[in-house]
Scaffold this motif. Structure first.
Motif, PDB file in Angstrom:
ATOM      1  N   LEU A  48       0.851  -1.183   0.000  1.00 26.21           N
ATOM      2  CA  LEU A  48       0.000   0.000   0.000  1.00 26.21           C
ATOM      3  C   LEU A  48       0.893   1.241   0.000  1.00 26.21           C
ATOM      4  CD1 LEU A  48      -2.651  -1.013   2.714  1.00 26.21           C
ATOM      5  CD2 LEU A  48      -2.563  -1.617   0.290  1.00 26.21           C
ATOM      6  N   ASP A  49       0.300   2.408  -0.104  1.00 27.30           N
ATOM      7  CA  ASP A  49       1.070   3.645  -0.096  1.00 27.30           C
ATOM      8  C   ASP A  49       1.959   3.739   1.141  1.00 27.30           C
ATOM      9  OD1 ASP A  49       0.060   4.662  -2.538  1.00 27.30           O
ATOM     10  OD2 ASP A  49      -1.738   5.385  -1.524  1.00 27.30           O
ATOM     11  N   GLY A  50       1.473   3.299   2.292  1.00 26.09           N
ATOM     12  CA  GLY A  50       2.215   3.425   3.540  1.00 26.09           C
ATOM     13  C   GLY A  50       3.204   2.307   3.795  1.00 26.09           C
ATOM     14  N   GLY A  51       3.089   1.192   3.103  1.00 18.97           N
ATOM     15  CA  GLY A  51       3.981   0.057   3.339  1.00 18.97           C
ATOM     16  C   GLY A  51       3.280  -1.264   3.080  1.00 18.97           C
ATOM     17  N   ASP A  52       3.978  -2.332   3.423  1.00 18.73           N
ATOM     18  CA  ASP A  52       3.480  -3.680   3.151  1.00 18.73           C
ATOM     19  C   ASP A  52       2.535  -4.185   4.237  1.00 18.73           C
ATOM     20  OD1 ASP A  52       4.953  -3.773   0.844  1.00 18.73           O
ATOM     21  OD2 ASP A  52       6.514  -5.088   1.644  1.00 18.73           O
ATOM     22  N   VAL A  53       1.495  -4.888   3.783  1.00 14.84           N
ATOM     23  CA  VAL A  53       0.556  -5.577   4.664  1.00 14.84           C
ATOM     24  C   VAL A  53       0.699  -7.062   4.365  1.00 14.84           C
ATOM     25  CG1 VAL A  53      -1.863  -5.891   5.286  1.00 14.84           C
ATOM     26  CG2 VAL A  53      -1.040  -3.613   4.632  1.00 14.84           C
ATOM     27  N   LYS A  54       1.110  -7.834   5.370  1.00 18.63           N
ATOM     28  CA  LYS A  54       1.261  -9.280   5.199  1.00 18.63           C
ATOM     29  C   LYS A  54       0.013  -9.970   5.722  1.00 18.63           C
ATOM     30  CE  LYS A  54       6.242  -9.359   5.299  1.00 18.63           C
ATOM     31  NZ  LYS A  54       7.442  -9.773   6.008  1.00 18.63           N
ATOM     32  N   ILE A  55      -0.491 -10.880   4.904  1.00 16.61           N
ATOM     33  CA  ILE A  55      -1.722 -11.607   5.223  1.00 16.61           C
ATOM     34  C   ILE A  55      -1.434 -13.097   5.150  1.00 16.61           C
ATOM     35  CG2 ILE A  55      -4.081 -12.102   4.462  1.00 16.61           C
ATOM     36  CD1 ILE A  55      -4.088  -9.206   3.286  1.00 16.61           C
ATOM     37  N   SER A  56      -1.720 -13.788   6.240  1.00 20.19           N
ATOM     38  CA  SER A  56      -1.609 -15.235   6.273  1.00 20.19           C
ATOM     39  C   SER A  56      -2.884 -15.811   5.670  1.00 20.19           C
ATOM     40  CB  SER A  56      -1.437 -15.703   7.718  1.00 20.19           C
ATOM     41  OG  SER A  56      -1.429 -17.110   7.769  1.00 20.19           O
ATOM     42  N   LEU A  57      -2.743 -16.487   4.532  1.00 15.56           N
ATOM     43  CA  LEU A  57      -3.894 -17.111   3.880  1.00 15.56           C
ATOM     44  C   LEU A  57      -4.277 -18.363   4.646  1.00 15.56           C
ATOM     45  CD1 LEU A  57      -2.730 -16.700   0.188  1.00 15.56           C
ATOM     46  CD2 LEU A  57      -4.391 -15.295   1.426  1.00 15.56           C
ATOM     47  N   ARG A  58      -5.574 -18.682   4.646  1.00 11.41           N
ATOM     48  CA  ARG A  58      -6.084 -19.798   5.434  1.00 11.41           C
ATOM     49  C   ARG A  58      -6.795 -20.828   4.555  1.00 11.41           C
ATOM     50  NH1 ARG A  58      -6.982 -19.132  10.925  1.00 11.41           N
ATOM     51  NH2 ARG A  58      -7.337 -21.370  10.692  1.00 11.41           N
ATOM     52  N   PRO A  59      -6.036 -21.624   3.789  1.00 14.17           N
ATOM     53  CA  PRO A  59      -6.675 -22.659   2.981  1.00 14.17           C
ATOM     54  C   PRO A  59      -7.377 -23.709   3.830  1.00 14.17           C
ATOM     55  CG  PRO A  59      -4.294 -22.910   2.929  1.00 14.17           C
ATOM     56  CD  PRO A  59      -4.593 -21.612   3.624  1.00 14.17           C
ATOM     57  N   ASP A  60      -7.011 -23.817   5.108  1.00 17.42           N
ATOM     58  CA  ASP A  60      -7.704 -24.751   5.998  1.00 17.42           C
ATOM     59  C   ASP A  60      -9.141 -24.311   6.252  1.00 17.42           C
ATOM     60  OD1 ASP A  60      -6.387 -22.549   7.408  1.00 17.42           O
ATOM     61  OD2 ASP A  60      -7.043 -23.505   9.266  1.00 17.42           O
ATOM     62  N   LEU A  61      -9.404 -23.016   6.148  1.00 19.66           N
ATOM     63  CA  LEU A  61     -10.761 -22.488   6.355  1.00 19.66           C
ATOM     64  C   LEU A  61     -11.535 -22.342   5.045  1.00 19.66           C
ATOM     65  CD1 LEU A  61     -10.183 -19.573   8.912  1.00 19.66           C
ATOM     66  CD2 LEU A  61     -11.027 -21.883   9.389  1.00 19.66           C
ATOM     67  N   ALA A  62     -10.848 -21.890   4.001  1.00 16.17           N
ATOM     68  CA  ALA A  62     -11.534 -21.561   2.744  1.00 16.17           C
ATOM     69  C   ALA A  62     -10.633 -21.886   1.547  1.00 16.17           C
ATOM     70  CB  ALA A  62     -11.911 -20.086   2.758  1.00 16.17           C
ATOM     71  N   PRO A  63     -10.457 -23.174   1.253  1.00 12.78           N
ATOM     72  CA  PRO A  63      -9.517 -23.559   0.194  1.00 12.78           C
ATOM     73  C   PRO A  63      -9.847 -22.977  -1.182  1.00 12.78           C
ATOM     74  CG  PRO A  63     -10.853 -25.447   0.891  1.00 12.78           C
ATOM     75  CD  PRO A  63     -11.116 -24.335   1.860  1.00 12.78           C
ATOM     76  N   ASN A  64     -11.111 -22.905  -1.542  1.00 12.45           N
ATOM     77  CA  ASN A  64     -11.471 -22.390  -2.862  1.00 12.45           C
ATOM     78  C   ASN A  64     -11.261 -20.885  -2.951  1.00 12.45           C
ATOM     79  OD1 ASN A  64     -12.218 -24.962  -3.794  1.00 12.45           O
ATOM     80  ND2 ASN A  64     -14.237 -24.750  -2.881  1.00 12.45           N
ATOM     81  N   HIS A  65     -11.553 -20.162  -1.876  1.00 14.19           N
ATOM     82  CA  HIS A  65     -11.325 -18.716  -1.860  1.00 14.19           C
ATOM     83  C   HIS A  65      -9.833 -18.413  -1.941  1.00 14.19           C
ATOM     84  CE1 HIS A  65     -15.522 -18.535  -0.778  1.00 14.19           C
ATOM     85  NE2 HIS A  65     -15.485 -17.208  -0.861  1.00 14.19           N
ATOM     86  N   VAL A  66      -9.034 -19.129  -1.154  1.00 17.04           N
ATOM     87  CA  VAL A  66      -7.586 -18.909  -1.176  1.00 17.04           C
ATOM     88  C   VAL A  66      -7.027 -19.217  -2.567  1.00 17.04           C
ATOM     89  CG1 VAL A  66      -5.376 -19.758  -0.283  1.00 17.04           C
ATOM     90  CG2 VAL A  66      -7.241 -19.195   1.302  1.00 17.04           C
ATOM     91  N   ALA A  67      -7.472 -20.296  -3.180  1.00 21.75           N
ATOM     92  CA  ALA A  67      -6.999 -20.647  -4.521  1.00 21.75           C
ATOM     93  C   ALA A  67      -7.358 -19.552  -5.520  1.00 21.75           C
ATOM     94  CB  ALA A  67      -7.585 -21.989  -4.958  1.00 21.75           C
ATOM     95  N   ARG A  68      -8.555 -19.015  -5.428  1.00 21.12           N
ATOM     96  CA  ARG A  68      -8.981 -17.961  -6.365  1.00 21.12           C
ATOM     97  C   ARG A  68      -8.194 -16.669  -6.130  1.00 21.12           C
ATOM     98  NH1 ARG A  68      -9.953 -16.271 -11.167  1.00 21.12           N
ATOM     99  NH2 ARG A  68     -11.547 -14.690 -11.344  1.00 21.12           N
ATOM    100  N   ILE A  69      -7.969 -16.309  -4.875  1.00 22.76           N
ATOM    101  CA  ILE A  69      -7.201 -15.099  -4.578  1.00 22.76           C
ATOM    102  C   ILE A  69      -5.779 -15.252  -5.113  1.00 22.76           C
ATOM    103  CG2 ILE A  69      -6.165 -13.781  -2.681  1.00 22.76           C
ATOM    104  CD1 ILE A  69      -8.932 -14.327  -1.218  1.00 22.76           C
ATOM    105  N   LYS A  70      -5.182 -16.417  -4.915  1.00 25.47           N
ATOM    106  CA  LYS A  70      -3.832 -16.655  -5.443  1.00 25.47           C
ATOM    107  C   LYS A  70      -3.817 -16.534  -6.969  1.00 25.47           C
ATOM    108  CE  LYS A  70      -1.820 -19.722  -1.958  1.00 25.47           C
ATOM    109  NZ  LYS A  70      -1.309 -21.089  -1.738  1.00 25.47           N
TER     110      LYS A  70
END
Length: 151
Positions: A12-34
């Protein structure tokens, strides 16, 4: 998979935001975001809805909360909690209408638990999310300069 394969970084403009993806909770959503990240889809998109004490919402290709890719994702309601830093998929009235838009919780919004798909959590850089310009839409929206998977 390694942690790096499930770490999303939004610059982002201010710096990096790190997000831990959770395929254990939402495998299809994580796959689509990737998949979208790999295509560069999120690069340059804005946070079109940022409400103090609620959420920062982004991922709309039209910049107004009305756009998408046309590829819907079936809901994966899970045990993830809508607490500060949780990342969840935005959707329309239909529970299975998630597409590319997401939000990051700025506070505890547990009344959304079980109604939206939690797919990740901010692990570093939440101060950059907090610093996004507020509004619906903000006068000068903050943007995702670049989105990458750490691996």
């Amino acid at each position: 998979m390694s942690d790096a394969q499930n770490t999303l970084i939004f610059t982002l403009d201010g710096g990096d935001v790190k997000i831990s993806l959770r395929p254990d909770l939402a495998p299809n959503h994580v796959a689509r975001i990737k998949e979208l990240v790999g295509e560069g889809f999120y690069d340059g998109l804005t946070f079109h809805r940022v409400i103090d004490g609620f959420v920062a919402q982004g991922g709309c290709p039209d910049g107004n909360g009305m756009g998408g890719t046309g590829q819907k994702i079936k809901a994966e309601f899970n045990s993830g909690k809508h607490v500060r830093g949780a990342c969840s998929m935005a959707r329309a009235q239909d529970p299975n209408s998630g597409d590319c838009q997401f939000y990051i919780c700025l506070d505890d919004v547990s009344y959304l638990d079980g109604q939206y798909t939690v797919w990740g959590e901010v692990t570093d850089g939440m101060e950059h999310v907090d610093a996004l310009p507020k509004g619906e839409p903000p006068r000068a929206p903050g943007k995702i300069i670049k989105a990458v998977i750490a691996a």
